[in-house]
Design a protein around this motif. Sequence first.
Motif, PDB file in Angstrom:
ATOM      1  N   LEU A  72       9.140   0.576 -12.540  1.00  0.00           N
ATOM      2  CA  LEU A  72       7.814   1.052 -12.940  1.00  0.00           C
ATOM      3  C   LEU A  72       7.484   2.306 -12.139  1.00  0.00           C
ATOM      4  N   PHE A  73       7.220   3.400 -12.853  1.00  0.00           N
ATOM      5  CA  PHE A  73       6.894   4.674 -12.215  1.00  0.00           C
ATOM      6  C   PHE A  73       5.429   5.029 -12.479  1.00  0.00           C
ATOM      7  N   PHE A  74       4.683   5.240 -11.400  1.00  0.00           N
ATOM      8  CA  PHE A  74       3.325   5.758 -11.516  1.00  0.00           C
ATOM      9  C   PHE A  74       3.415   7.274 -11.383  1.00  0.00           C
ATOM     10  N   LEU A  75       3.167   7.981 -12.470  1.00  0.00           N
ATOM     11  CA  LEU A  75       3.223   9.443 -12.465  1.00  0.00           C
ATOM     12  C   LEU A  75       1.861   9.976 -12.029  1.00  0.00           C
ATOM     13  N   LEU A  76       1.836  10.654 -10.874  1.00  0.00           N
ATOM     14  CA  LEU A  76       0.574  11.074 -10.269  1.00  0.00           C
ATOM     15  C   LEU A  76       0.530  12.577 -10.030  1.00  0.00           C
ATOM     16  N   LYS A  77      -0.650  13.136 -10.204  1.00  0.00           N
ATOM     17  CA  LYS A  77      -0.880  14.548  -9.906  1.00  0.00           C
ATOM     18  C   LYS A  77      -1.185  14.670  -8.418  1.00  0.00           C
ATOM     19  N   GLY A  78      -0.299  15.354  -7.700  1.00  0.00           N
ATOM     20  CA  GLY A  78      -0.419  15.415  -6.248  1.00  0.00           C
ATOM     21  C   GLY A  78      -1.342  16.489  -5.725  1.00  0.00           C
ATOM     22  N   ASP A  79      -1.889  17.330  -6.612  1.00  0.00           N
ATOM     23  CA  ASP A  79      -2.771  18.413  -6.172  1.00  0.00           C
ATOM     24  C   ASP A  79      -4.233  17.978  -6.067  1.00  0.00           C
ATOM     25  N   VAL A  80      -4.510  16.719  -6.398  1.00  0.00           N
ATOM     26  CA  VAL A  80      -5.896  16.259  -6.436  1.00  0.00           C
ATOM     27  C   VAL A  80      -6.486  16.115  -5.041  1.00  0.00           C
ATOM     28  N   GLU A  81      -5.721  15.543  -4.125  1.00  0.00           N
ATOM     29  CA  GLU A  81      -6.223  15.323  -2.771  1.00  0.00           C
ATOM     30  C   GLU A  81      -5.068  15.339  -1.783  1.00  0.00           C
ATOM     31  N   ASP A  82      -5.372  15.047  -0.531  1.00  0.00           N
ATOM     32  CA  ASP A  82      -4.343  14.967   0.495  1.00  0.00           C
ATOM     33  C   ASP A  82      -3.257  13.979   0.062  1.00  0.00           C
ATOM     34  N   ILE A  83      -2.002  14.400   0.174  1.00  0.00           N
ATOM     35  CA  ILE A  83      -0.886  13.613  -0.354  1.00  0.00           C
ATOM     36  C   ILE A  83      -0.785  12.238   0.303  1.00  0.00           C
ATOM     37  N   ASN A  84      -1.083  12.161   1.594  1.00  0.00           N
ATOM     38  CA  ASN A  84      -1.009  10.883   2.300  1.00  0.00           C
ATOM     39  C   ASN A  84      -2.117   9.935   1.851  1.00  0.00           C
ATOM     40  N   LEU A  85      -3.325  10.477   1.678  1.00  0.00           N
ATOM     41  CA  LEU A  85      -4.432   9.655   1.199  1.00  0.00           C
ATOM     42  C   LEU A  85      -4.179   9.173  -0.224  1.00  0.00           C
ATOM     43  N   LEU A  86      -3.588  10.053  -1.027  1.00  0.00           N
ATOM     44  CA  LEU A  86      -3.268   9.696  -2.411  1.00  0.00           C
ATOM     45  C   LEU A  86      -2.302   8.516  -2.451  1.00  0.00           C
ATOM     46  N   CYS A  87      -1.235   8.602  -1.671  1.00  0.00           N
ATOM     47  CA  CYS A  87      -0.228   7.533  -1.645  1.00  0.00           C
ATOM     48  C   CYS A  87      -0.813   6.233  -1.104  1.00  0.00           C
ATOM     49  N   ASP A  88      -1.623   6.345  -0.067  1.00  0.00           N
ATOM     50  CA  ASP A  88      -2.237   5.145   0.514  1.00  0.00           C
ATOM     51  C   ASP A  88      -3.159   4.449  -0.483  1.00  0.00           C
ATOM     52  N   SER A  89      -3.935   5.248  -1.216  1.00  0.00           N
ATOM     53  CA  SER A  89      -4.876   4.652  -2.173  1.00  0.00           C
ATOM     54  C   SER A  89      -4.134   3.947  -3.303  1.00  0.00           C
ATOM     55  N   TRP A  90      -3.004   4.530  -3.729  1.00  0.00           N
ATOM     56  CA  TRP A  90      -2.245   3.890  -4.806  1.00  0.00           C
ATOM     57  C   TRP A  90      -1.412   2.721  -4.295  1.00  0.00           C
ATOM     58  N   ASP A  91      -1.026   2.758  -3.044  1.00  0.00           N
ATOM     59  CA  ASP A  91      -0.383   1.580  -2.453  1.00  0.00           C
ATOM     60  C   ASP A  91      -1.353   0.397  -2.461  1.00  0.00           C
ATOM     61  N   GLU A  92      -2.619   0.674  -2.178  1.00  0.00           N
ATOM     62  CA  GLU A  92      -3.625  -0.389  -2.171  1.00  0.00           C
ATOM     63  C   GLU A  92      -3.840  -0.936  -3.585  1.00  0.00           C
ATOM     64  N   ARG A  93      -3.888  -0.043  -4.575  1.00  0.00           N
ATOM     65  CA  ARG A  93      -4.024  -0.495  -5.969  1.00  0.00           C
ATOM     66  C   ARG A  93      -2.829  -1.364  -6.368  1.00  0.00           C
ATOM     67  N   ILE A  94      -1.638  -0.902  -6.001  1.00  0.00           N
ATOM     68  CA  ILE A  94      -0.410  -1.627  -6.355  1.00  0.00           C
ATOM     69  C   ILE A  94      -0.359  -2.976  -5.642  1.00  0.00           C
ATOM     70  N   ARG A  95      -0.816  -3.003  -4.395  1.00  0.00           N
ATOM     71  CA  ARG A  95      -0.840  -4.258  -3.628  1.00  0.00           C
ATOM     72  C   ARG A  95      -1.732  -5.292  -4.316  1.00  0.00           C
ATOM     73  N   VAL A  96      -2.945  -4.873  -4.672  1.00  0.00           N
ATOM     74  CA  VAL A  96      -3.892  -5.782  -5.332  1.00  0.00           C
ATOM     75  C   VAL A  96      -3.348  -6.226  -6.687  1.00  0.00           C
ATOM     76  N   PHE A  97      -2.804  -5.275  -7.433  1.00  0.00           N
ATOM     77  CA  PHE A  97      -2.224  -5.571  -8.746  1.00  0.00           C
ATOM     78  C   PHE A  97      -1.097  -6.604  -8.624  1.00  0.00           C
ATOM     79  N   SER A  98      -0.249  -6.452  -7.602  1.00  0.00           N
ATOM     80  CA  SER A  98       0.882  -7.365  -7.410  1.00  0.00           C
ATOM     81  C   SER A  98       0.417  -8.761  -7.020  1.00  0.00           C
ATOM     82  N   ILE A  99      -0.642  -8.835  -6.213  1.00  0.00           N
ATOM     83  CA  ILE A  99      -1.170 -10.137  -5.794  1.00  0.00           C
ATOM     84  C   ILE A  99      -1.781 -10.878  -6.981  1.00  0.00           C
ATOM     85  N   ILE A 100      -2.578 -10.160  -7.768  1.00  0.00           N
ATOM     86  CA  ILE A 100      -3.241 -10.783  -8.921  1.00  0.00           C
ATOM     87  C   ILE A 100      -2.219 -11.307  -9.927  1.00  0.00           C
ATOM     88  N   ASN A 101      -1.127 -10.560 -10.083  1.00  0.00           N
ATOM     89  CA  ASN A 101      -0.137 -10.901 -11.114  1.00  0.00           C
ATOM     90  C   ASN A 101       1.168 -11.446 -10.544  1.00  0.00           C
TER      91      ASN A 101
END
Length: 210
Positions: free
Chosen positions: A53-82
Amino acid sequence: MVLQDEFEKAGYKDILNGSISLDYEICLDDLYDKNMRPEELLGIYISRQRDDLFFLLKGDVEDINLLCDSWDERIRVFSIINENTKAVKKLKYNIVQLIVVSSDEVDKSIEGNLMFSRKLIIKGDLSDKSHIKIAADEAIELPFHMIKDDGFTLDENKVRQLSELLPSDEELLLFMKKNWKKVIRKKRNDVYDKSLKLSDFEKVKEWLEQ
């Protein structure tokens, strides 16, 4: 080349299109609120075998580290729920954040962070987000990208040089073929000294000295 086309050629489907997510038993509501798709999310591609599963993300939106961290959190919650669903169990350890940036000056150290997902940063033209253009040297970074063998040409000069390194002696060529060779074993001080026959040794020595 176009990034979305590379996904399609490799058999990936964008589950953001239509009802594809339901066909693959993935609930997008567990990733973001309904009708509130994050601006940076350009696509979610799943493999034909449903094991990537590939999450295709636009990296110019914000700081690259914050972007990755925020999506790691989304993926973590998604994985726990499912975590008990068959689809997510198969994908759990094969989730990738594919971040496209328009600048060369990007800190890629975040790629070493494998927490919840792998990270891959490539450069691309984001002027048309539905047709992201990437260079060939960026495409080879994609795990699923296949390099066409017709893009390689045989270097006749190197082939000739390699041929010249091979021995011309027929007996030596026969000796070099893969087969069992009986070695001479001599025991000295409780240690076996194994060696070739003197005639075979001389053949190899003569070739190496040429």
